[in-house]
Design a protein around this motif. Structure first.
Motif, PDB file in Angstrom:
ATOM      1  N   SER A   1       3.368 -10.308  -3.178  1.00  0.00           N
ATOM      2  CA  SER A   1       4.286  -9.659  -4.179  1.00  0.00           C
ATOM      3  C   SER A   1       4.835  -8.295  -3.507  1.00  0.00           C
ATOM      4  CB  SER A   1       3.525  -9.348  -5.497  1.00  0.00           C
ATOM      5  OG  SER A   1       4.415  -8.729  -6.331  1.00  0.00           O
ATOM      6  N   ALA A   2       4.042  -7.604  -2.936  1.00  0.00           N
ATOM      7  CA  ALA A   2       4.526  -6.159  -2.274  1.00  0.00           C
ATOM      8  C   ALA A   2       5.335  -6.471  -1.149  1.00  0.00           C
ATOM      9  CB  ALA A   2       3.489  -5.329  -1.947  1.00  0.00           C
ATOM     10  N   ARG A   3       5.149  -7.453  -0.261  1.00  0.00           N
ATOM     11  CA  ARG A   3       6.180  -7.854   0.734  1.00  0.00           C
ATOM     12  C   ARG A   3       7.348  -8.340   0.096  1.00  0.00           C
ATOM     13  NH1 ARG A   3       1.625 -10.791   4.511  1.00  0.00           N
ATOM     14  NH2 ARG A   3       0.785  -8.961   5.541  1.00  0.00           N
ATOM     15  N   ASN A   4       7.377  -8.900  -0.844  1.00  0.00           N
ATOM     16  CA  ASN A   4       8.715  -9.315  -1.434  1.00  0.00           C
ATOM     17  C   ASN A   4       9.511  -8.102  -1.946  1.00  0.00           C
ATOM     18  OD1 ASN A   4       8.349 -12.253  -1.054  1.00  0.00           O
ATOM     19  ND2 ASN A   4       7.431 -12.517  -2.926  1.00  0.00           N
TER      20      ASN A   4
ATOM     21  N   ILE B   1       5.804   1.171  -0.441  1.00  0.00           N
ATOM     22  CA  ILE B   1       5.372  -0.189  -0.615  1.00  0.00           C
ATOM     23  C   ILE B   1       4.502  -0.602   0.590  1.00  0.00           C
ATOM     24  CG2 ILE B   1       6.355  -2.547  -0.662  1.00  0.00           C
ATOM     25  CD1 ILE B   1       8.574  -1.373  -2.198  1.00  0.00           C
ATOM     26  N   GLN B   2       5.148   0.081   1.812  1.00  0.00           N
ATOM     27  CA  GLN B   2       4.106  -0.234   3.039  1.00  0.00           C
ATOM     28  C   GLN B   2       2.784   0.311   3.037  1.00  0.00           C
ATOM     29  OE1 GLN B   2       7.117   1.373   5.900  1.00  0.00           O
ATOM     30  NE2 GLN B   2       7.832  -0.369   6.315  1.00  0.00           N
ATOM     31  N   THR B   3       2.523   1.427   2.466  1.00  0.00           N
ATOM     32  CA  THR B   3       1.478   2.278   2.145  1.00  0.00           C
ATOM     33  C   THR B   3       0.534   1.276   1.334  1.00  0.00           C
ATOM     34  OG1 THR B   3       2.404   4.216   2.475  1.00  0.00           O
ATOM     35  CG2 THR B   3       0.269   4.156   1.384  1.00  0.00           C
ATOM     36  N   GLU B   4       1.052   0.746   0.372  1.00  0.00           N
ATOM     37  CA  GLU B   4       0.607  -0.124  -0.773  1.00  0.00           C
ATOM     38  C   GLU B   4       0.167  -1.566  -0.205  1.00  0.00           C
ATOM     39  OE1 GLU B   4       1.565  -2.816  -4.607  1.00  0.00           O
ATOM     40  OE2 GLU B   4       3.054  -1.366  -3.995  1.00  0.00           O
ATOM     41  N   ILE B   5       0.857  -1.973   0.676  1.00  0.00           N
ATOM     42  CA  ILE B   5       0.454  -3.313   1.572  1.00  0.00           C
ATOM     43  C   ILE B   5      -0.671  -2.884   2.513  1.00  0.00           C
ATOM     44  CG2 ILE B   5       1.343  -4.818   3.290  1.00  0.00           C
ATOM     45  CD1 ILE B   5       4.073  -4.637   2.071  1.00  0.00           C
ATOM     46  N   SER B   6      -0.679  -1.671   3.111  1.00  0.00           N
ATOM     47  CA  SER B   6      -1.708  -1.542   4.075  1.00  0.00           C
ATOM     48  C   SER B   6      -3.144  -1.476   3.322  1.00  0.00           C
ATOM     49  CB  SER B   6      -1.309  -0.261   4.682  1.00  0.00           C
ATOM     50  OG  SER B   6      -2.307   0.272   5.734  1.00  0.00           O
ATOM     51  N   ALA B   7      -3.153  -0.766   2.344  1.00  0.00           N
ATOM     52  CA  ALA B   7      -4.272  -0.404   1.433  1.00  0.00           C
ATOM     53  C   ALA B   7      -4.906  -2.031   0.844  1.00  0.00           C
ATOM     54  CB  ALA B   7      -4.028   0.518   0.179  1.00  0.00           C
ATOM     55  N   LEU B   8      -3.887  -2.532   0.396  1.00  0.00           N
ATOM     56  CA  LEU B   8      -4.327  -4.116  -0.018  1.00  0.00           C
ATOM     57  C   LEU B   8      -4.664  -5.002   1.080  1.00  0.00           C
ATOM     58  CD1 LEU B   8      -1.468  -4.772  -2.555  1.00  0.00           C
ATOM     59  CD2 LEU B   8      -3.815  -4.559  -3.185  1.00  0.00           C
ATOM     60  N   GLU B   9      -4.317  -4.701   2.394  1.00  0.00           N
ATOM     61  CA  GLU B   9      -5.022  -5.548   3.317  1.00  0.00           C
ATOM     62  C   GLU B   9      -6.117  -5.147   3.647  1.00  0.00           C
ATOM     63  OE1 GLU B   9      -1.408  -5.498   6.075  1.00  0.00           O
ATOM     64  OE2 GLU B   9      -0.783  -7.346   5.530  1.00  0.00           O
TER      65      GLU B   9
ATOM     66  N   THR C   1      -9.068 -16.921  -6.833  1.00  0.00           N
ATOM     67  CA  THR C   1     -10.081 -16.149  -6.118  1.00  0.00           C
ATOM     68  C   THR C   1      -9.867 -14.958  -6.143  1.00  0.00           C
ATOM     69  OG1 THR C   1      -9.374 -16.331  -3.766  1.00  0.00           O
ATOM     70  CG2 THR C   1     -10.675 -18.239  -4.775  1.00  0.00           C
ATOM     71  N   PRO C   2     -10.995 -13.871  -5.837  1.00  0.00           N
ATOM     72  CA  PRO C   2     -10.573 -12.610  -5.549  1.00  0.00           C
ATOM     73  C   PRO C   2      -9.845 -12.190  -4.371  1.00  0.00           C
ATOM     74  CG  PRO C   2     -12.929 -13.041  -6.340  1.00  0.00           C
ATOM     75  CD  PRO C   2     -12.228 -14.283  -6.117  1.00  0.00           C
ATOM     76  N   PHE C   3     -10.122 -12.994  -3.467  1.00  0.00           N
ATOM     77  CA  PHE C   3      -9.396 -13.082  -2.215  1.00  0.00           C
ATOM     78  C   PHE C   3      -7.767 -13.346  -2.365  1.00  0.00           C
ATOM     79  CE2 PHE C   3     -13.799 -14.307  -0.790  1.00  0.00           C
ATOM     80  CZ  PHE C   3     -14.193 -13.101  -0.365  1.00  0.00           C
ATOM     81  N   GLY C   4      -7.834 -14.473  -3.207  1.00  0.00           N
ATOM     82  CA  GLY C   4      -6.253 -14.962  -3.310  1.00  0.00           C
ATOM     83  C   GLY C   4      -5.519 -14.049  -4.132  1.00  0.00           C
ATOM     84  N   ALA C   5      -6.199 -13.384  -5.129  1.00  0.00           N
ATOM     85  CA  ALA C   5      -5.626 -12.533  -5.834  1.00  0.00           C
ATOM     86  C   ALA C   5      -5.079 -11.090  -5.182  1.00  0.00           C
ATOM     87  CB  ALA C   5      -6.609 -11.571  -7.191  1.00  0.00           C
ATOM     88  N   LEU C   6      -5.815 -10.849  -4.206  1.00  0.00           N
ATOM     89  CA  LEU C   6      -5.539  -9.775  -3.441  1.00  0.00           C
ATOM     90  C   LEU C   6      -4.167 -10.270  -2.565  1.00  0.00           C
ATOM     91  CD1 LEU C   6      -8.664  -8.100  -2.081  1.00  0.00           C
ATOM     92  CD2 LEU C   6      -7.019  -6.937  -3.331  1.00  0.00           C
TER      93      LEU C   6
ATOM     94  N   HIS D   1      -2.060 -12.507  -3.334  1.00  0.00           N
ATOM     95  CA  HIS D   1      -1.025 -12.726  -4.339  1.00  0.00           C
ATOM     96  C   HIS D   1      -0.482 -11.223  -4.337  1.00  0.00           C
ATOM     97  CE1 HIS D   1       1.604 -14.162  -7.497  1.00  0.00           C
ATOM     98  NE2 HIS D   1       1.245 -13.023  -8.339  1.00  0.00           N
ATOM     99  N   GLN D   2      -1.158 -10.130  -4.595  1.00  0.00           N
ATOM    100  CA  GLN D   2      -0.586  -8.791  -4.643  1.00  0.00           C
ATOM    101  C   GLN D   2       0.098  -8.491  -3.317  1.00  0.00           C
ATOM    102  OE1 GLN D   2      -4.236  -6.663  -5.591  1.00  0.00           O
ATOM    103  NE2 GLN D   2      -3.764  -6.671  -7.867  1.00  0.00           N
TER     104      GLN D   2
END
Length: 101
Positions: free
Chosen positions: A62-65, A79-87, A51-56, A58-59
């Motif tokens: 992955s970033a948390r790992n 990476i924390q900035t990336e995670i924040s933007a994705l969330e 799903t689109p939500f699942g894809a996000l 998953h990203q």
């Protein structure tokens, strides 16, 4: 003929023809947990797609790992900035879905 009637007729014909008899998960209850995080997760899972939500998510996972494995402070902040933007993006998508679906 109204649009709703056309859909009803097509659905009834599919039932009568047995077109819906061998669907994956037929007769099994849906997992209520799916509706809390991703309203269509069960549909996408049965179709073996994401799903689109699942894809996000998953990203995000992955970033948390990558964050857990990273030791460089600057790279960790990136990476924390990336995670924040994705969330944030996922939250906006979910809110939009709730509001307009």
């Amino acid at each position: 003929m109204e649009f709703d009637n056309l859909l009803d007729i097509a659905f009834r014909q599919a039932l009568e023809n047995g077109d819906l008899d061998d669907l994956p998960g037929a007769g099994k209850p849906l997992d209520p947990a799916d509706f809390n995080t991703d309203p269509f997760a069960h549909v996408y899972r049965e179709g073996e797609v994401m799903t689109p939500f699942g894809a996000l998510q998953h990203q995000i996972d992955s970033a948390r790992n990558r964050l857990a494995a990273e030791t460089d402070p600057e790279k960790r902040r990136a990476i924390q900035t990336e995670i924040s933007a994705l969330e944030t993006r996922k939250a906006i998508e979910m809110e939009t879905f709730r509001r307009y679906s």
